[in-house]
Motif scaffolding. Sequence first.
Motif, short mmCIF file in Angstrom:
data_model
loop_
_atom_site.label_atom_id
_atom_site.label_comp_id
_atom_site.label_asym_id
_atom_site.label_seq_id
_atom_site.Cartn_x
_atom_site.Cartn_y
_atom_site.Cartn_z
N THR A 146 0.85 -1.19 0.00
CA THR A 146 0.00 0.00 0.00
C THR A 146 0.89 1.25 0.00
O THR A 146 2.08 1.18 0.32
N TYR A 147 0.26 2.40 -0.37
CA TYR A 147 0.96 3.67 -0.39
C TYR A 147 1.38 4.06 1.01
O TYR A 147 0.59 3.85 1.94
N PRO A 148 2.54 4.65 1.24
CA PRO A 148 3.60 4.88 0.26
C PRO A 148 4.53 3.68 0.17
O PRO A 148 4.67 2.94 1.14
N GLY A 149 5.17 3.52 -0.96
CA GLY A 149 6.16 2.45 -1.08
C GLY A 149 7.47 2.86 -0.41
O GLY A 149 7.67 4.01 -0.05
N PRO A 150 8.38 1.91 -0.25
CA PRO A 150 9.68 2.18 0.38
C PRO A 150 10.62 2.96 -0.54
O PRO A 150 10.52 2.85 -1.76
N GLU A 151 11.52 3.75 0.05
CA GLU A 151 12.61 4.36 -0.74
C GLU A 151 13.60 3.28 -1.11
O GLU A 151 13.89 2.39 -0.30
N LEU A 152 14.13 3.36 -2.33
CA LEU A 152 15.03 2.31 -2.81
C LEU A 152 16.48 2.65 -2.50
O LEU A 152 16.90 3.80 -2.68
N PRO A 153 17.28 1.68 -2.05
CA PRO A 153 18.72 1.92 -1.86
C PRO A 153 19.44 2.03 -3.21
O PRO A 153 18.92 1.56 -4.24
N ASP A 154 20.65 2.62 -3.19
CA ASP A 154 21.39 2.89 -4.43
C ASP A 154 21.63 1.64 -5.28
O ASP A 154 21.56 1.70 -6.51
N ASP A 155 21.93 0.51 -4.63
CA ASP A 155 22.24 -0.69 -5.44
C ASP A 155 20.99 -1.22 -6.16
O ASP A 155 21.10 -1.75 -7.27
N VAL A 156 19.83 -1.05 -5.57
CA VAL A 156 18.59 -1.48 -6.23
C VAL A 156 18.27 -0.52 -7.39
O VAL A 156 17.86 -0.95 -8.47
N VAL A 157 18.53 0.78 -7.17
CA VAL A 157 18.33 1.77 -8.25
C VAL A 157 19.27 1.47 -9.42
O VAL A 157 18.83 1.37 -10.57
N SER A 158 20.55 1.26 -9.13
CA SER A 158 21.51 1.07 -10.23
C SER A 158 21.29 -0.28 -10.92
O SER A 158 21.42 -0.38 -12.15
N GLY A 159 20.93 -1.31 -10.16
CA GLY A 159 20.64 -2.61 -10.76
C GLY A 159 19.42 -2.55 -11.66
O GLY A 159 19.39 -3.15 -12.74
N THR A 160 18.40 -1.81 -11.23
CA THR A 160 17.18 -1.69 -12.02
C THR A 160 17.44 -0.86 -13.28
O THR A 160 17.02 -1.23 -14.38
N ARG A 161 18.17 0.25 -13.12
CA ARG A 161 18.53 1.04 -14.30
C ARG A 161 19.27 0.17 -15.32
O ARG A 161 18.99 0.21 -16.52
N ALA A 162 20.19 -0.66 -14.84
CA ALA A 162 20.98 -1.51 -15.74
C ALA A 162 20.08 -2.48 -16.51
O ALA A 162 20.33 -2.76 -17.69
N ARG A 163 19.03 -2.98 -15.87
CA ARG A 163 18.11 -3.90 -16.55
C ARG A 163 17.29 -3.18 -17.63
O ARG A 163 17.03 -3.74 -18.69
N TYR A 164 16.85 -1.95 -17.33
CA TYR A 164 16.14 -1.17 -18.36
C TYR A 164 17.06 -0.90 -19.55
O TYR A 164 16.66 -1.04 -20.70
N VAL A 165 18.29 -0.48 -19.26
CA VAL A 165 19.23 -0.17 -20.34
C VAL A 165 19.54 -1.44 -21.14
O VAL A 165 19.63 -1.41 -22.37
N GLU A 166 19.66 -2.57 -20.43
CA GLU A 166 19.92 -3.84 -21.13
C GLU A 166 18.76 -4.20 -22.05
O GLU A 166 18.97 -4.65 -23.19
#
Length: 285
Positions: free
Chosen positions: A244-264
């Motif tokens: 439910t709202y609000p969701g958790p803030e994401l740590p840097d490694d989850v942000v960078s790992g997710t960005r890498a998957r989108y770019v891939e």
Amino acid sequence: MSERVLLASGKVREIYALDDDRLLLVASDRISTFDVVLPTPIPDKGRVLTGLSAFWFARTSEIVPNHLLDLGDDGRSTVCRRLEMLPVEVVVRGYLSGSGWVDYRATGEICGHVLPAGLRESERLPEPIVTPATKAAEGHDLNIDEAEAADLCGADHYAEAREAAVAVYRFAARHAEERGIVLADTKFELGVDRDGRVMLADEAVTPDSSRFWPLDGYAPGRPQPSFDKQFVRDWCLATGWDRTYPGPELPDDVVSGTRARYVEAFERLTGIEFDRYLADPKVVL
Ligand code: Q0Z
């Protein structure tokens, strides 16, 4: 000079009117999971989605015309034709997943399509099926059958829209599978121009409008991991978040790992280095 007048704001993007005939779609870096927008953006997510949509629009314009007129130099904005939108979303499913799997397990059918008995979760369907949905008030989609969709759109417009959607799905699914990504299903929005031509609009075959699964490790009989969002989902649930709202803030490694998957996903599907897209978005056209 063109004033931007905000027309609509979605969970992760905005749409502006430029003039009577043209709109500007702007994709943000916001990400939603379990229908909740998270407080932490994924850098370049909006550029990945904008670039992928433009890539597919450019490569399928012979199959069906589309709304794309131009791509902004920022890589996250699209100038498009302003259309009269059809009041249904046209979902094409090549695999059994999500609400399709839920409905099949309960009734053996999805949106009026009678399917063979004994199919497993995530299994490839004998042929892709079209499962239209209406945009219900709370943003939640309501599945309808194709006869209802034809009533809502007009039989001729719906027939054209569903044929176009299946053809673009087949093209994109084949292209994606050759590059190691299963395109399980994808949702199209279509509209009609002044001259009555049915066109593909909105976004096309992006991770936000589709299920992308890694082909490597694909096996029916269970849910498949999302190519792009699985890190985020797993991490969010591991925190004990109740969805439910609000969701958790994401740590840097989850942000960078997710960005890498989108770019891939962008690089595999387009065959274009993402840095080249950033330098000149028009390389996808
Ligand atoms: C798309 C949406 C968004 C919120 C309207 N070419 C078009 N002509 C007329 N209308 C649309 C389009 Cl794409 C249109 N949406 C969906 C997009 C934010 C809602 F960026 N709404």
